[in-house]
Design an enzyme around this catalytic site. Structure first.
Site, PDB file in Angstrom:
ATOM      1  N   GLY A  50      66.191  38.180  67.977  1.00  0.00           N
ATOM      2  CA  GLY A  50      67.648  38.154  67.896  1.00  0.00           C
ATOM      3  C   GLY A  50      68.191  38.715  66.597  1.00  0.00           C
ATOM      4  O   GLY A  50      69.340  38.466  66.235  1.00  0.00           O
TER       5      GLY A  50
ATOM      6  N   LYS B 177      65.424  31.386  54.360  1.00  0.00           N
ATOM      7  CA  LYS B 177      64.007  31.445  53.967  1.00  0.00           C
ATOM      8  C   LYS B 177      63.077  31.922  55.079  1.00  0.00           C
ATOM      9  O   LYS B 177      61.912  32.211  54.825  1.00  0.00           O
ATOM     10  CB  LYS B 177      63.544  30.063  53.482  1.00  0.00           C
ATOM     11  CG  LYS B 177      64.322  29.566  52.249  1.00  0.00           C
ATOM     12  CD  LYS B 177      63.564  28.524  51.451  1.00  0.00           C
ATOM     13  CE  LYS B 177      63.455  27.217  52.200  1.00  0.00           C
ATOM     14  NZ  LYS B 177      62.786  26.173  51.388  1.00  0.00           N
ATOM     15  N   GLY B 178      63.584  31.967  56.318  1.00  0.00           N
ATOM     16  CA  GLY B 178      62.759  32.528  57.381  1.00  0.00           C
ATOM     17  C   GLY B 178      62.141  31.498  58.295  1.00  0.00           C
ATOM     18  O   GLY B 178      61.779  30.397  57.891  1.00  0.00           O
TER      19      GLY B 178
ATOM     20  N   GLY C 179      59.990  31.401  62.453  1.00  0.00           N
ATOM     21  CA  GLY C 179      59.169  32.245  63.338  1.00  0.00           C
ATOM     22  C   GLY C 179      57.723  31.846  63.202  1.00  0.00           C
ATOM     23  O   GLY C 179      57.206  31.063  63.993  1.00  0.00           O
ATOM     24  N   GLU C 180      57.068  32.378  62.172  1.00  0.00           N
ATOM     25  CA  GLU C 180      55.666  32.016  61.984  1.00  0.00           C
ATOM     26  C   GLU C 180      55.470  30.524  61.686  1.00  0.00           C
ATOM     27  O   GLU C 180      54.595  29.892  62.272  1.00  0.00           O
ATOM     28  CB  GLU C 180      55.041  32.888  60.902  1.00  0.00           C
ATOM     29  CG  GLU C 180      54.722  34.278  61.434  1.00  0.00           C
ATOM     30  CD  GLU C 180      54.505  35.305  60.358  1.00  0.00           C
ATOM     31  OE1 GLU C 180      55.428  35.484  59.545  1.00  0.00           O
ATOM     32  OE2 GLU C 180      53.436  35.928  60.334  1.00  0.00           O
TER      33      GLU C 180
ATOM     34  N   ILE D 122      62.382  42.180  66.981  1.00  0.00           N
ATOM     35  CA  ILE D 122      61.137  42.025  67.745  1.00  0.00           C
ATOM     36  C   ILE D 122      61.271  40.950  68.822  1.00  0.00           C
ATOM     37  O   ILE D 122      60.291  40.380  69.277  1.00  0.00           O
ATOM     38  CB  ILE D 122      59.922  41.772  66.817  1.00  0.00           C
ATOM     39  CG1 ILE D 122      60.118  40.519  65.963  1.00  0.00           C
ATOM     40  CG2 ILE D 122      59.690  42.976  65.931  1.00  0.00           C
ATOM     41  CD1 ILE D 122      58.871  40.160  65.127  1.00  0.00           C
ATOM     42  N   GLY D 123      62.517  40.712  69.207  1.00  0.00           N
ATOM     43  CA  GLY D 123      62.783  39.738  70.265  1.00  0.00           C
ATOM     44  C   GLY D 123      63.380  38.461  69.723  1.00  0.00           C
ATOM     45  O   GLY D 123      63.724  37.548  70.472  1.00  0.00           O
TER      46      GLY D 123
END
Ligand code: MOS
Length: 771
Positions: A496, A724-725, A727-728, A493-494
C-alpha cells in the site's frame, strides 16, 4: 560493523542533500493515521491494474529455460538441433551460443561470476539452455526435444552433513561459506558462573520458500541498444544497475518498470538469471520476449529462508537478570547466495539486556537453490531459538514469561556498542499487548480431562534494519486545477505504499487524496529510490514525500501572502483553500492564486535527510497467541492472536492492519506447516516443489481476526514523519509465540519446527513414557 539497512542488495549509497528546512513534527493529523482503503484498490481487484506478468506486446515471444533436474551434475552432452526445428521456435541459447557465452551472472555473493548458462550445475534448477517460441506451449515442447546428458555427481543436501569430512565439495574452496560470523561481549564464563539457572538446548528451523503470488519474471524489449524490462521486482533502480552491469549498457539505456507487482518478500530484490536470458533472447530474435518462471521453478531457484541448526546456552538469576547467552548456529544459503544469510544471532545479541554474549554463526554450501532475502532474514529463526529459551528460563525461575521479558527490555542497542534507540516501545508492546490479549486468564486455562488442550504463548522482537534513512528523492507537482502528481521511484510491493504516500501529500498539502495521481517504480520517469525491502519504505520515503509536499505548500503560501498582503507564516492550506490562522475570514482557493494561474504548475522536490547521528531507529513488537492442540491427532489450531507493534507512527491504520494480518499468517505457516523437503537419502532433489505439497496457510488455517495493538512512542527524533517501519517485524516472533503456546498447552516443547502433528504425537508418547 553492523550492515543494517543495506544487507539485501549491493546498492550504492549516494548522498542526497539534507533538506534546508525540516517541517516540524505533525501534531494533530486529519488524514495520516486514518483507515484509508487503497487508492488503487479498484484497479487491483477489477483486474485492470497491469502487472508485469500481464504485459502482452505485439509480436511478443515466450521464453522458457531448460533447467538441470539434478542437485549436482555435469552436462556431458547438449544438442538442440532437433529442438530448434520444432514449430514456433525462434531462438535457442546454449552455453556456447555467441549471444550467451560471454554473459556472466555476477550476483552470487562470495563466489566468482558464473556463466549465465551452466555446464556444471550445483543446484536443481540451474539454467542450461533457453528457448524463445511463438507460444508458451511451443517453448515447453521444444525444451522436451533437447538432447541432454548428465554425469550426476554426489550431492550434499544437508547443512550439517556438508561440514563432515568426505562430504561432496560444492565448490573447490570448501563447503564453509566464508568466515564464521563471530561476536562476543563481556565474559560468558563469568556470566554463567553468576547465574542461578543455566539451560542449554538445541533447536532447528526448516527452509521456507517466499512464494509470492506473482511469479518471478519479465517482459524484455529492445529498441536499438535501448532495453526496456517490465519485471516483477521490489526496486527498479537497483535492478536497472544489475542489467546495465551484466549487459554492459549505460544506465540511461536501461528502463525498468514495475508499477504494480505481486509480492516478493525479499525474493525480488534481485533480478534472475532467467530474466537476463529473456533480454538475450529478445536481442537475438529482435522481438519482445516474456519469460516468467513456473511455480515449480520458483520453489527451486528464486530463494528461500535458510534453515538453522542452533544451540543456545543461557544463564539467568532468580530475579530474572539475564547473565549470559552463548549461541552457535549452522545454516546454509544453498550452493550460492544471493543475499539473505546471516543475522540468525541478532536477537540473541540485541533483544534483551545481557552483559555477556557470545555468538558463532556459520554458513555452509549445500547443493540447493540460492538463498535470497526472506522477510526479516535470520530473525524468525533467531526468535524461534531465543524466545523459546526465554520461556524455559522463566519457568525455571518461576517467573511469568511476559514479566521476564519486561524486566530485560533494553533502551540501547547493545550489539551496536550501546547506541541509544530513538524510541523503544517494547515494554508497552508487552504490557498493552498482554492486556488486550487477556494474558493472565489465558495462561490459567484448565486443561483437565480434555483431549483438546488450550495454551497461550508470547514472542517478542526487534528488527535490525528498520528505520530507513537516505537517499530518497521525491517530486510533487500541483497543477492549475488543484490536482496533484506524486512522483516516487519506490515500488509498492503490495503493502500500500502508493496510498500511504498519497496520504502524506494530502496531509501536508491540504488536498483530497482522490485528487492525487501517482507515478512510481519506473526508472525513466521517476526519481531514484532504494529497493522496497528491510521494512524501510515508509520511514525512508515518507519524510522525503512530506518534504516535497511541504515545499509546494511553501510556494503557494508565499504566493497567497504576496497577493493578499498577509504574512505567509499565518497561512495554511485546508481542503484546497488557503486559510489564515489568525483571520478565519481570509480564505482563497488555491486555484485562484494568480501565481499558480501564471505558472500552471508548482513543483516541490523532497530529499530524505539522515537519521539522527549516533542513534538507532528500530521497530519492536510483542505477539500473543492461544492454540488448541488435539492430543489425539496432533493437530495445532491457532485460535486467537494479538499483535502489538511499535512501528512508530502509523500512517494508514488499514494497510498497517493488513501487514499485521499477512505477517502473522506467514509466521503461522512457518510455525506449523511450511518446509522445503529435499530428498536427503537419495537424489537431493526437492520433493515438494508445488503448492499441493508445500503447505502455505489459507484463511481457514488462521484466526478470522488478528487484532493489532498500536504502540506509538511519538518518536520525533527518528525522522519527520515519526515512522519506523512494519512488515518484516510482524513475522519475526510469530512462530516462537505459537511454539510457546503449544508448550503451555501440552507441557512438551517442540524445538524442531515446523510443529507438525507427527512431532506432537511423538513428543506426547515420550512424555507418557517418562511419566
Ligand atoms: Mo525484505 S527480506 O528486505 O524484502
Amino acid at each position: 560493523m553492523v550492515r543494517d539497512a543495506k544487507y539485501w542488495v549491493d546498492e550504492p549509497v549516494p548522498e542526497t542533500p539534507a533538506p534546508s528546512e525540516y517541517p516540524a513534527p505533525w501534531k494533530k493529523t486529519k488524514i495520516v493515521g486514518t483507515r484509508m482503503p487503497r487508492l488503487d484498490g479498484y484497479e487491483r481487484v477489477s483486474g485492470t491494474a497491469v502487472y508485469p506478468s500481464d504485459i502482452v506486446l505485439p509480436s511478443m515471444l515466450y521464453g522458457a529455460v531448460l533447467r538441470c533436474p539434478h542437485a549436482y551434475a555435469r552436462v556431458t552432452e547438449l544438442d538442440v538441433s532437433a529442438a530448434e526445428k520444432m514449430p514456433g521456435v525462434m531462438a535457442f541459447l546454449t552455453p556456447s551460443s555467441p549471444e550467451a557465452k560471454d554473459i556472466q551472472w555476477p550476483f552470487f555473493r562470495g563466489s566468482e561470476p558464473v556463466p549465465i548458462l551452466s555446464r556444471t550445475c550445483k543446484y536443481e534448477g540451474e539454467p542450461i539452455a533457453a528457448v524463445a517460441a511463438e507460444t508458451p506451449q511451443q517453448a515447453a515442447d521444444a525444451l522436451k526435444k533437447v538432447v541432454v546428458k548428465y554425469e550426476v555427481l554426489p550431492s550434499v543436501p544437508d547443512h550439517t552433513a556438508a561440514l563432515e569430512a568426505g562430504a561432496p565439495a560444492v565448490h573447490d574452496t570448501g563447503n564453509q561459506a566464508g568466515e564464521a560470523s563471530t561476536y562476543e561481549r563481556g565474559d560468558i564464563s563469568a556470566g554463567f558462573a553468576e547465574a542461578d539457572v543455566v539451560l542449554e538446548r538445541t533447536y532447528r528451523t526448516e527452509y521456507e520458500i517466499q512464494a509470492p503470488m506473482e511469479l518471478h519474471g519479465c517482459v524484455a524489449q529492445w529498441d536499438g541498444n535501448k532495453l526496456t524490462v517490465w519485471e516483477s521486482l521490489q526496486g527498479v533502480f537497483s535492478i536497472q544497475e544489475q542489467y546495465a552491469r551484466v549487459l554492459g549498457l549505460p544506465l540511461s539505456n536501461v528502463r525498468v518498470v514495475s508499477t504494480f507487482m505481486g509480492g516478493g518478500f525479499g525474493s525480488k530484490l534481485t533480478t534472475s538469471r532467467s530474466s537476463i536470458l529473456a533480454t538475450l533472447l529478445a536481442k537475438k530474435t529482435a522481438r519482445p520476449v516474456k519469460l516468467f518462471v513456473s511455480r515449480e521453478e520458483a520453489m527451486l531457484v528464486t530463494g528461500n529462508r535458510p534453515g538453522l541448526d542452533a544451540r543456545l546456552k543461557a544463564g539467568v538469576k532468580k530475579d530474572g537478570t539475564l547473565t549470559a547467552f552463548e549461541f552457535d548456529g549452522i545454516s546454509s544459503g544453498g550452493s550460492y547466495s544471493e543475499g539473505g544469510t546471516g543475522l540468525n544471532d541478532w536477537l540473541v545479541k540485541d533483544l534483551y539486556t545481557c552483559a555477556n554474549v557470545k555468538c558463532v554463526d556459520v554458513f555452509v554450501h549445500i547443493n540447493a537453490g540460492p538463498v535470497r532475502p526472506f522477510r526479516a532474514p535470520g530473525h524468525p529463526q533467531g526468535a524461534w531459538v531465543l524466545e523459546q529459551m526465554m520461556d524455559d528460563l522463566a519457568e525455571a525461575i518461576g517467573m511469568d514469561p511476559v514479566e521476564l521479558r519486561i524486566k530485560n527490555v533494553p533502551t540501547v542497542s547493545q550489539a551496536r556498542g550501546g547506541q541509544p534507540y530513538t524510541s523503544t516501545g517494547l515494554k508497552q508492546c508487552l504490557q498493552e499487548g498482554s492486556e488486550a490479549f487477556g494474558w493472565a486468564s489465558a495462561r490459567k486455562t484448565d486443561n483437565d480431562n480434555r483431549h483438546l488442550k488450550r495454551g497461550a504463548g508470547v514472542g517478542a522482537c526487534t528488527w535490525v534494519a528498520g528505520g530507513g534513512g537516505p537517499p530518497a528523492t521525491i517530486v510533487v507537482k500541483l497543477f492549475a486545477d488543484g490536482s496533484v502528481n506524486l512522483n516516487m521511484g519506490a515500488s509498492d510491493i503490495g503493502t500500500g505504499t502508493r496510498t500511504v504516500m498519497a496520504m502524506v501529500v494530502a496531509e501536508e498539502l491540504g488536498v483530497d487524496p482522490a485528487k492525487i495521481s501517482i507515478e512510481n517504480a519506473d526508472t525513466r520517469s521517476t526519481q531514484w529510490a532504494s529497493s522496497s525491502g528491510g521494512s524501510k519504505t515508509v520511514p525512508t520515503e515518507s519524510p522525503a514525500v512530506r518534504e516535497a509536499a511541504y515545499n509546494v505548500k511553501k510556494q503557494l503560501l508565499e504566493m497567497a501572502a504576496e497577493e493578499h498582503e498577509l504574512d505567509a507564516g499565518d497561512l495554511t492550506i485546508e481542503d484546497g483553500t488557503v486559510v489564515s490562522l489568525v483571520d478565519p475570514a481570509s480564505k482563497f482557493p488555491v486555484t485562484e492564486l494568480r501565481g499558480l494561474k501564471r505558472r500552471r504548475v508548482v513543483m516541490g522536490v523532497g530529499y530524505r535527510g539522515p537519521n539522527p547521528e549516533g542513534k538507532t531507529v528500530n521497530p519492536f513488537a510483542a505477539q500473543f497467541c492461544e492454540v488448541e492442540v488435539n492430543t489425539r491427532t496432533g493437530e495445532v489450531k491457532v485460535v486467537r492472536f494479538v499483535a502489538a507493534h511499535d512501528s512508530g507512527r502509523i500512517l494508514n491504520r488499514l494497510t498497517f492492519d493488513n501487514q499485521v494480518f499477512g505477517g502473522v499468517t506467514m509466521g503461522i505457516g512457518y510455525a506449523l506447516t511450511e518446509q522445503r523437503v529435499l530428498d536427503s537419502n537419495q537424489t537431493g532433489k526437492m520433493v515438494n516443489a508445488n503448492f499441493h505439497d508445500y503447505k502455505i496457510p489459507t484463511a481457514l488455517d488462521v484466526p478470522a481476526e488478528i487484532p493489532s495493538v498500536v504502540i506509538d512512542p511519538n518518536d520525533t527524533e527518528c525522522n519527520t514523519t515519526g515512522t519506523k517501519g512494519c512488515g518484516e517485524p510482524v513475522t519475526i516472533p510469530t512462530a516462537a509465540a505459537v511454539a510457546n503456546a503449544v508448550y503451555d498447552a501440552i507441557g512438551v516443547r517442540i524445538t524442531k519446527g515446523p510443529i507438525t502433528p507427527d512431532k506432537i504425537l511423538d513428543a506426547l508418547k515420550t512424555q507418557r513414557k517418562g511419566a
